[in-house]
Design a protein around this motif. Structure first.
Motif, PDB file in Angstrom:
ATOM      1  N   UNK A 197      45.701  96.087  23.165  1.00 30.65           N
ATOM      2  CA  UNK A 197      45.493  94.681  23.615  1.00 30.65           C
ATOM      3  C   UNK A 197      45.625  94.756  25.180  1.00 30.65           C
ATOM      4  N   UNK A 198      44.782  94.081  25.966  1.00 30.63           N
ATOM      5  CA  UNK A 198      45.294  93.941  27.218  1.00 30.63           C
ATOM      6  C   UNK A 198      45.937  92.884  27.678  1.00 30.63           C
ATOM      7  N   UNK A 199      46.729  92.695  28.580  1.00 31.08           N
ATOM      8  CA  UNK A 199      47.438  91.823  29.259  1.00 31.08           C
ATOM      9  C   UNK A 199      46.755  90.309  29.345  1.00 31.08           C
ATOM     10  N   UNK A 200      45.485  90.419  29.632  1.00 28.34           N
ATOM     11  CA  UNK A 200      44.719  88.949  29.589  1.00 28.34           C
ATOM     12  C   UNK A 200      44.773  88.240  28.234  1.00 28.34           C
ATOM     13  N   UNK A 201      44.677  89.153  27.142  1.00 25.38           N
ATOM     14  CA  UNK A 201      44.676  88.658  25.969  1.00 25.38           C
ATOM     15  C   UNK A 201      45.925  87.799  25.512  1.00 25.38           C
ATOM     16  N   UNK A 202      46.883  87.857  26.131  1.00 21.23           N
ATOM     17  CA  UNK A 202      48.252  87.078  25.943  1.00 21.23           C
ATOM     18  C   UNK A 202      48.118  85.737  26.687  1.00 21.23           C
ATOM     19  N   UNK A 203      47.135  85.309  26.912  1.00 16.75           N
ATOM     20  CA  UNK A 203      47.085  84.156  27.741  1.00 16.75           C
ATOM     21  C   UNK A 203      46.183  83.128  26.946  1.00 16.75           C
ATOM     22  N   UNK A 204      46.452  82.029  26.707  1.00 13.77           N
ATOM     23  CA  UNK A 204      45.631  81.046  25.871  1.00 13.77           C
ATOM     24  C   UNK A 204      44.550  80.348  27.068  1.00 13.77           C
ATOM     25  N   UNK A 205      43.391  80.358  26.403  1.00 10.28           N
ATOM     26  CA  UNK A 205      42.059  80.078  27.207  1.00 10.28           C
ATOM     27  C   UNK A 205      41.668  78.694  26.633  1.00 10.28           C
ATOM     28  N   UNK A 206      41.509  77.695  27.260  1.00  7.33           N
ATOM     29  CA  UNK A 206      40.913  76.409  26.713  1.00  7.33           C
ATOM     30  C   UNK A 206      39.736  75.817  27.564  1.00  7.33           C
ATOM     31  N   UNK A 207      38.772  75.597  26.606  1.00 11.37           N
ATOM     32  CA  UNK A 207      37.630  75.106  26.806  1.00 11.37           C
ATOM     33  C   UNK A 207      37.449  73.783  26.314  1.00 11.37           C
ATOM     34  N   UNK A 208      37.200  72.681  26.856  1.00  8.36           N
ATOM     35  CA  UNK A 208      37.340  71.223  26.388  1.00  8.36           C
ATOM     36  C   UNK A 208      36.081  70.489  27.292  1.00  8.36           C
ATOM     37  N   UNK A 224      47.362  90.181  40.042  1.00  5.98           N
ATOM     38  CA  UNK A 224      48.760  90.302  39.842  1.00  5.98           C
ATOM     39  C   UNK A 224      49.322  91.576  40.000  1.00  5.98           C
ATOM     40  N   UNK A 225      48.788  92.448  39.274  1.00  4.40           N
ATOM     41  CA  UNK A 225      48.824  93.832  38.936  1.00  4.40           C
ATOM     42  C   UNK A 225      48.817  94.653  40.230  1.00  4.40           C
ATOM     43  N   UNK A 226      47.746  94.498  41.074  1.00  6.02           N
ATOM     44  CA  UNK A 226      47.556  95.162  42.189  1.00  6.02           C
ATOM     45  C   UNK A 226      48.444  94.741  43.144  1.00  6.02           C
ATOM     46  N   UNK A 227      48.849  93.455  43.097  1.00  2.30           N
ATOM     47  CA  UNK A 227      50.088  93.119  44.227  1.00  2.30           C
ATOM     48  C   UNK A 227      51.473  93.496  43.569  1.00  2.30           C
ATOM     49  N   UNK A 228      51.626  94.143  42.501  1.00  2.00           N
ATOM     50  CA  UNK A 228      52.719  94.390  41.970  1.00  2.00           C
ATOM     51  C   UNK A 228      53.795  93.024  41.730  1.00  2.00           C
ATOM     52  N   UNK A 229      53.060  92.018  41.487  1.00  2.00           N
ATOM     53  CA  UNK A 229      53.724  90.753  41.278  1.00  2.00           C
ATOM     54  C   UNK A 229      53.853  90.561  39.498  1.00  2.00           C
TER      55      UNK A 229
END
Length: 82
Positions: free
Chosen positions: A1-12, A55-60
């Motif tokens: 699983x990649x890091x993006x999958x750990x964030x809830x995505x909402x379409x309404x 975020x990853x490219x900026x080491x944040x």
């Protein structure tokens, strides 16, 4: 699983904007919008991927994840008890 999958995505649907609006609370403000729900979700997923890469490219450090909280039942319980 990649890091993006750990964030809830909402379409309404937005009555104010008369279109579908996609957002990812906790990761970024704003989002995307359009007339087709599936297209908005696809664009939202792309934006989340790109945001994580930035975020990853900026080491944040990434914000706390928003997945794993059973949001659907939390929302249902809140709306039925209000």
């Amino acid at each position: 699983m990649n890091a993006a999958a750990r964030y809830v995505k909402i379409v309404e649907w937005s009555d104010d904007d008369q279109c579908f609006v996609g957002s990812c609370p906790g990761l970024f403000y704003g989002g995307c919008h359009g007339d087709d729900e599936k297209s908005v979700f696809a664009e939202l997923c792309q934006i989340v991927e790109e945001t994580v890469k930035l975020y990853e490219a900026e080491s944040r450090p990434l914000p706390p994840v928003t997945s794993g909280y059973d949001w659907a039942n939390t929302i249902m319980n809140t709306t039925t008890t209000s």
